[in-house]
Scaffold this active site. Structure first.
Site, mmCIF file in Angstrom:
data_model
loop_
_atom_site.group_PDB
_atom_site.id
_atom_site.type_symbol
_atom_site.label_atom_id
_atom_site.label_comp_id
_atom_site.label_asym_id
_atom_site.label_seq_id
_atom_site.Cartn_x
_atom_site.Cartn_y
_atom_site.Cartn_z
ATOM 1 N N SER A 14 -0.611 17.276 -9.142
ATOM 2 C CA SER A 14 -2.041 16.943 -9.003
ATOM 3 C C SER A 14 -2.787 16.936 -10.337
ATOM 4 O O SER A 14 -2.665 17.864 -11.144
ATOM 5 C CB SER A 14 -2.710 17.948 -8.058
ATOM 6 O OG SER A 14 -4.099 17.691 -8.023
ATOM 7 N N LYS A 65 -4.993 16.398 5.287
ATOM 8 C CA LYS A 65 -6.366 15.902 5.488
ATOM 9 C C LYS A 65 -6.798 15.964 6.962
ATOM 10 O O LYS A 65 -7.976 16.148 7.248
ATOM 11 C CB LYS A 65 -6.498 14.472 4.947
ATOM 12 C CG LYS A 65 -6.418 14.421 3.420
ATOM 13 C CD LYS A 65 -6.618 13.026 2.875
ATOM 14 C CE LYS A 65 -6.342 12.996 1.384
ATOM 15 N NZ LYS A 65 -6.511 11.668 0.784
ATOM 16 N N ALA A 127 -2.495 0.476 7.481
ATOM 17 C CA ALA A 127 -3.451 0.959 8.485
ATOM 18 C C ALA A 127 -3.266 2.454 8.702
ATOM 19 O O ALA A 127 -3.395 2.948 9.814
ATOM 20 C CB ALA A 127 -3.263 0.176 9.785
ATOM 21 N N ARG A 151 2.272 -3.405 8.829
ATOM 22 C CA ARG A 151 3.648 -3.615 9.305
ATOM 23 C C ARG A 151 3.696 -3.401 10.819
ATOM 24 O O ARG A 151 4.252 -4.218 11.558
ATOM 25 C CB ARG A 151 4.548 -2.602 8.576
ATOM 26 C CG ARG A 151 6.011 -2.742 8.842
ATOM 27 C CD ARG A 151 6.800 -1.808 7.945
ATOM 28 N NE ARG A 151 6.411 -0.390 8.126
ATOM 29 C CZ ARG A 151 6.920 0.600 7.407
ATOM 30 N NH1 ARG A 151 7.821 0.361 6.470
ATOM 31 N NH2 ARG A 151 6.532 1.845 7.628
ATOM 32 N N LYS A 155 -1.443 -0.852 15.041
ATOM 33 C CA LYS A 155 -2.330 0.069 14.297
ATOM 34 C C LYS A 155 -3.453 -0.707 13.609
ATOM 35 O O LYS A 155 -4.588 -0.238 13.541
ATOM 36 C CB LYS A 155 -1.520 0.830 13.243
ATOM 37 C CG LYS A 155 -0.602 1.883 13.810
ATOM 38 C CD LYS A 155 -0.167 2.811 12.683
ATOM 39 C CE LYS A 155 1.201 3.385 12.937
ATOM 40 N NZ LYS A 155 1.781 4.003 11.741
ATOM 41 N N TYR A 215 -1.268 5.319 -8.061
ATOM 42 C CA TYR A 215 -1.475 5.366 -9.505
ATOM 43 C C TYR A 215 -0.301 6.105 -10.146
ATOM 44 O O TYR A 215 0.514 6.710 -9.459
ATOM 45 C CB TYR A 215 -2.799 6.074 -9.851
ATOM 46 C CG TYR A 215 -2.915 7.447 -9.246
ATOM 47 C CD1 TYR A 215 -3.476 7.617 -7.990
ATOM 48 C CD2 TYR A 215 -2.417 8.560 -9.915
ATOM 49 C CE1 TYR A 215 -3.552 8.866 -7.419
ATOM 50 C CE2 TYR A 215 -2.489 9.819 -9.345
ATOM 51 C CZ TYR A 215 -3.052 9.964 -8.099
ATOM 52 O OH TYR A 215 -3.117 11.197 -7.525
ATOM 53 N N GLY A 236 -4.819 2.882 -8.701
ATOM 54 C CA GLY A 236 -5.835 3.696 -8.033
ATOM 55 C C GLY A 236 -6.291 4.919 -8.815
ATOM 56 O O GLY A 236 -6.898 5.815 -8.231
HETATM 57 P P1 NDP Z 1 -0.008 6.840 5.591
HETATM 58 O O1 NDP Z 1 1.348 7.461 5.665
HETATM 59 O O2 NDP Z 1 -1.085 7.347 6.458
HETATM 60 O O3 NDP Z 1 0.140 5.257 5.906
HETATM 61 C C1 NDP Z 1 1.131 4.502 5.284
HETATM 62 C C2 NDP Z 1 0.908 3.023 5.537
HETATM 63 O O4 NDP Z 1 1.815 2.282 4.721
HETATM 64 C C3 NDP Z 1 1.154 2.586 6.979
HETATM 65 O O5 NDP Z 1 0.220 1.576 7.303
HETATM 66 C C4 NDP Z 1 2.589 2.026 6.905
HETATM 67 O O6 NDP Z 1 2.837 1.026 7.888
HETATM 68 C C5 NDP Z 1 2.572 1.385 5.549
HETATM 69 N N1 NDP Z 1 3.889 1.205 4.911
HETATM 70 C C6 NDP Z 1 4.720 2.172 4.455
HETATM 71 N N2 NDP Z 1 5.823 1.625 3.894
HETATM 72 C C7 NDP Z 1 5.693 0.278 3.999
HETATM 73 C C8 NDP Z 1 6.494 -0.832 3.600
HETATM 74 N N3 NDP Z 1 7.658 -0.661 2.985
HETATM 75 N N4 NDP Z 1 6.016 -2.077 3.837
HETATM 76 C C9 NDP Z 1 4.847 -2.252 4.456
HETATM 77 N N5 NDP Z 1 4.035 -1.254 4.865
HETATM 78 C C10 NDP Z 1 4.458 0.003 4.649
HETATM 79 O O7 NDP Z 1 -0.398 6.898 4.025
HETATM 80 P P2 NDP Z 1 -1.874 6.989 3.417
HETATM 81 O O8 NDP Z 1 -2.701 5.982 4.116
HETATM 82 O O9 NDP Z 1 -2.326 8.398 3.410
HETATM 83 O O10 NDP Z 1 -1.646 6.587 1.878
HETATM 84 C C11 NDP Z 1 -1.389 5.255 1.481
HETATM 85 C C12 NDP Z 1 -1.366 5.160 -0.038
HETATM 86 O O11 NDP Z 1 -2.644 5.439 -0.604
HETATM 87 C C13 NDP Z 1 -0.392 6.101 -0.737
HETATM 88 O O12 NDP Z 1 0.253 5.372 -1.764
HETATM 89 C C14 NDP Z 1 -1.304 7.162 -1.349
HETATM 90 O O13 NDP Z 1 -0.738 7.755 -2.492
HETATM 91 C C15 NDP Z 1 -2.513 6.309 -1.710
HETATM 92 N N6 NDP Z 1 -3.776 7.072 -1.859
HETATM 93 C C16 NDP Z 1 -4.420 7.043 -3.082
HETATM 94 C C17 NDP Z 1 -5.614 7.711 -3.276
HETATM 95 C C18 NDP Z 1 -6.294 7.665 -4.614
HETATM 96 O O14 NDP Z 1 -7.209 8.481 -4.864
HETATM 97 N N7 NDP Z 1 -5.932 6.741 -5.504
HETATM 98 C C19 NDP Z 1 -6.246 8.485 -2.180
HETATM 99 C C20 NDP Z 1 -5.518 8.416 -0.921
HETATM 100 C C21 NDP Z 1 -4.325 7.736 -0.789
HETATM 101 P P3 NDP Z 1 3.295 1.441 9.393
HETATM 102 O O15 NDP Z 1 2.029 1.781 10.110
HETATM 103 O O16 NDP Z 1 3.956 0.237 9.911
HETATM 104 O O17 NDP Z 1 4.224 2.624 9.257
#
Ligand code: NDP
Length: 268
Positions: A14, A65, A127, A151, A155, A215, A236
């Site tokens: 972090s 969260k 999503a 994907r 959702k 990021y 990000g």
């Molecule tokens: P979640 O686990 O809640 O959701 C993951 C999402 O990614 C789902 O929609 C999933 O689809 C999709 N996904 C995963 N792998 C693939 C793939 N290979 N191809 C297509 N879709 C895929 O994660 P979060 O929403 O919590 O986080 C998402 C990203 O945001 C992370 O990289 C995290 O590090 C980043 N983040 C950055 C922040 C910042 O301050 N810069 C703050 C918060 C998050 P499915 O529903 O089909 O499984």
């Protein structure tokens, strides 16, 4: 000295202690801000212990969260719509849950990258929790259309239903992304963490602003954006600094200079 922290698992990576230390120095106030590794099933007991030791507030990162949302006994509008909390402020027995992720993204786009969201076509990939957190702050800027492609189609459709009262949203599967330009593409999937690129048509990137929530390294999404003639590309990191800035402001009432901190992190 007021005490703050960030809870996560893992937490070693972090950057939040560094960011908040810089904010406090800017403002000339003395705070302590530590990283706390909470055991996976023990978020609430770890957070209770921190409060009992005099903690004034904390940030929450993956995977807590949703636990933090349940832990809070009051919620802001952004926390309620996100269903997730990344910032907690303690005031006696009041445990206020806020979600600053969406504001962080919007501030990075509009203030640091000079992107106007109003009347623009925005495509969000993913999503999950991050998408849910950023939708309301994005919709408050009145984009022409906000498309959610995921994907797992159901959702995206559900999120679209949940947020349609705030603006013009639609939800569909990644395979339905059209091979035609949009204004802004936000990659809110976790695919980048696994060095993968969501499988979508290339044409949407042409002349688009492409933003990856991840990021720390050049992602396949950023490579894809470059290969398909995006007009601007960002990771990000700015969102991370801006969400921290919004948390700091909630805790202290003081607005830090986030751009200065972002610059130091980019140079590090
Ligand atoms: P979640 O686990 O809640 O959701 C993951 C999402 O990614 C789902 O929609 C999933 O689809 C999709 N996904 C995963 N792998 C693939 C793939 N290979 N191809 C297509 N879709 C895929 O994660 P979060 O929403 O919590 O986080 C998402 C990203 O945001 C992370 O990289 C995290 O590090 C980043 N983040 C950055 C922040 C910042 O301050 N810069 C703050 C918060 C998050 P499915 O529903 O089909 O499984």
């Amino acid at each position: 000295m007021k005490r703050y922290a960030v809870f996560g698992n893992p937490i070693e990576h972090s950057l939040s202690p560094n960011i908040h230390a810089q904010f406090a120095e800017q403002m000339g106030i003395d705070i302590s801000y530590e990283k706390i590794l909470a055991p996976i099933d023990e978020f609430a007991t770890t957070a209770d212990a921190f409060i009992n030791q005099g903690g004034s507030g904390f940030n929450i990162t993956v995977p807590f969260k949703l636990d933090a949302f349940k832990f809070a006994n009051q919620h802001t509008a952004y926390a309620k719509t996100a269903g997730a909390v990344n910032t907690v402020k303690i005031n006696g027995s009041d445990i206020l849950g806020e979600n600053t992720d969406g504001v962080g993204l919007v501030r990075d786009l509009t203030q640091n990258l000079n992107v106007d969201l109003t009347n623009k076509t925005i495509l969000i990939l993913g999503a999950g929790g991050a998408t849910r957190g950023v939708l309301l702050p994005l919709l408050e800027h009145n984009p022409k259309r906000l498309m959610i492609a995921n994907r797992t189609t159901s959702k995206a459709v559900q999120l679209c239903k949940d947020f349609s009262k705030y603006g013009n949203t639609c939800g569909f599967g990644l395979e339905k992304v059209k091979d035609a330009p949009v204004d802004i593409i936000i990659n809110a999937t976790s695919a980048s963490l696994n060095n993968q690129m969501p499988d979508i048509a290339n044409g949407c990137a042409n002349d688009a602003i492409c933003y990856d929530l991840m990021y720390g390294k050049q992602s396949p999404f950023m490579d894809w954006a470059k290969a398909n003639s995006a007009s601007a590309i960002s990771d990000g990191l700015g969102m991370l600094v801006e969400q921290a800035g919004a948390s700091f402001e909630l805790w202290t009432g003081k607005k830090p200079n986030t751009q200065a901190v972002l610059q130091t992190l980019r140079l590090a």
